[in-house]
Design an enzyme around this catalytic site. Structure first.
Site, PDB file in Angstrom:
ATOM      1  N   ASP A 223       0.616  -1.085  -0.072  1.00 54.52           N
ATOM      2  CA  ASP A 223      -0.047   0.395  -0.250  1.00 54.52           C
ATOM      3  C   ASP A 223       0.457   1.074  -0.278  1.00 54.52           C
ATOM      4  O   ASP A 223       1.744   1.180   0.954  1.00 54.52           O
ATOM      5  CB  ASP A 223      -0.922   0.277   1.205  1.00 54.52           C
TER       6      ASP A 223
ATOM      7  N   ASN B 179      -1.099  13.582  -5.406  1.00 55.34           N
ATOM      8  CA  ASN B 179      -2.087  14.167  -5.883  1.00 55.34           C
ATOM      9  C   ASN B 179      -3.181  15.395  -5.438  1.00 55.34           C
ATOM     10  O   ASN B 179      -3.010  15.951  -6.473  1.00 55.34           O
ATOM     11  CB  ASN B 179      -3.613  13.177  -6.174  1.00 55.34           C
TER      12      ASN B 179
ATOM     13  N   ASP C  83       0.646   9.898 -11.243  1.00 59.59           N
ATOM     14  CA  ASP C  83       0.202   8.791 -12.208  1.00 59.59           C
ATOM     15  C   ASP C  83       1.907   8.276 -12.343  1.00 59.59           C
ATOM     16  O   ASP C  83       2.022   7.464 -12.543  1.00 59.59           O
ATOM     17  CB  ASP C  83      -0.393   9.047 -13.504  1.00 59.59           C
TER      18      ASP C  83
ATOM     19  N   GLU D  76      -4.335   2.279  -4.097  1.00 61.23           N
ATOM     20  CA  GLU D  76      -3.309   2.359  -3.895  1.00 61.23           C
ATOM     21  C   GLU D  76      -2.699   1.112  -3.709  1.00 61.23           C
ATOM     22  O   GLU D  76      -1.358   0.995  -2.890  1.00 61.23           O
ATOM     23  CB  GLU D  76      -2.357   3.452  -3.893  1.00 61.23           C
TER      24      GLU D  76
END
Length: 221
Positions: free
Chosen positions: A95, A103, A112, A138
């Site tokens: 994770d 982001n 990305d 994620e």
């Protein structure tokens, strides 16, 4: 005024596909057949063939899509391999730590790019026989075939270090780093279902995240 209703979508072969929930039901039927065949003295390979025959029939009856059925088939195949000759199989869940903040601070393009760098870092530690996929968001999963506890831990530790030292600035143009929390376990002979293996790995991942992140936690039980 009567409320209009939309009739369920139909296909030339019958009702619409049930999707993952139907695959789960077919998988449960396959698991029961697999265990019954093993208890009856069948080899793991023969038990797997019997289980797949049951699963295919159940899947067809419930309109399960081929992709969803294949996912269940892959899980059953892993279980068969684990039972055969005691071949060790280890499961790793990864994770990305605080990925949402990347982001939020740097934008989705940078996010990305960070994901691509992460995937590349993980894949550099894998063999052709290992399985690597995205669970959602994620969170990712790695299946290490014929890999015991010690070797799986070494692989997980290398993944953790490689991700933390990856150079994101080259791709994202921003000075930032990413780290990953990892939970891992190995298949036990007492694991009656794949779900038990996944549950144990998920608990190890939760412990890695709650104890500071950017680390590997192994869980035996």
């Amino acid at each position: 005024m009567a409320e209009e209703t939309t009739p369920p979508e139909t296909t030339p072969d019958g009702p619409p596909p049930m999707g993952p929930e139907g695959a789960d039901a077919a998988g449960q039927a396959a698991g029961a057949a697999f265990e019954e065949a093993l208890d009856g003295g069948s080899t793991p390979e023969a038990a797997f063939d019997a289980a797949m025959s049951v699963a295919q029939g159940a899947a067809a009856d419930m309109g399960v899509s081929p992709d969803d059925f294949q996912a269940g088939s892959d899980a059953a195949n892993l279980k068969c391999r684990a039972r055969r000759d005691g071949a060790p199989i280890s499961l790793i869940m990864l994770d990305l730590d605080h990925f949402k903040s990347i982001n939020d601070r740097h934008g989705h393009i940078a996010g990305d790019a960070a994901l691509r760098i992460f995937v590349d870092a993980v894949q550099q530690e894998l063999r052709d026989t290992d399985l690597f996929g995205r669970l959602g968001g994620e969170e990712f999963c790695v299946v290490l075939l014929e890999t015991n506890r010690e070797d799986a831990l070494r692989v997980a530790e290398r993944m953790c270090e490689r991700v933390a030292t990856a150079d994101l600035a080259v791709v994202t143009g921003a000075q930032m780093t990413i780290t990953v929390s990892i939970g891992a376990t190995a298949h036990h002979s007492t694991d009656s279902t794949i779900e038990r293996l996944i549950e144990r790995t998920d608990k190890a991942l939760y412990e890695a995240k709650s104890s500071g992140r950017n680390r590997v936690v192994w869980r035996d039980g």
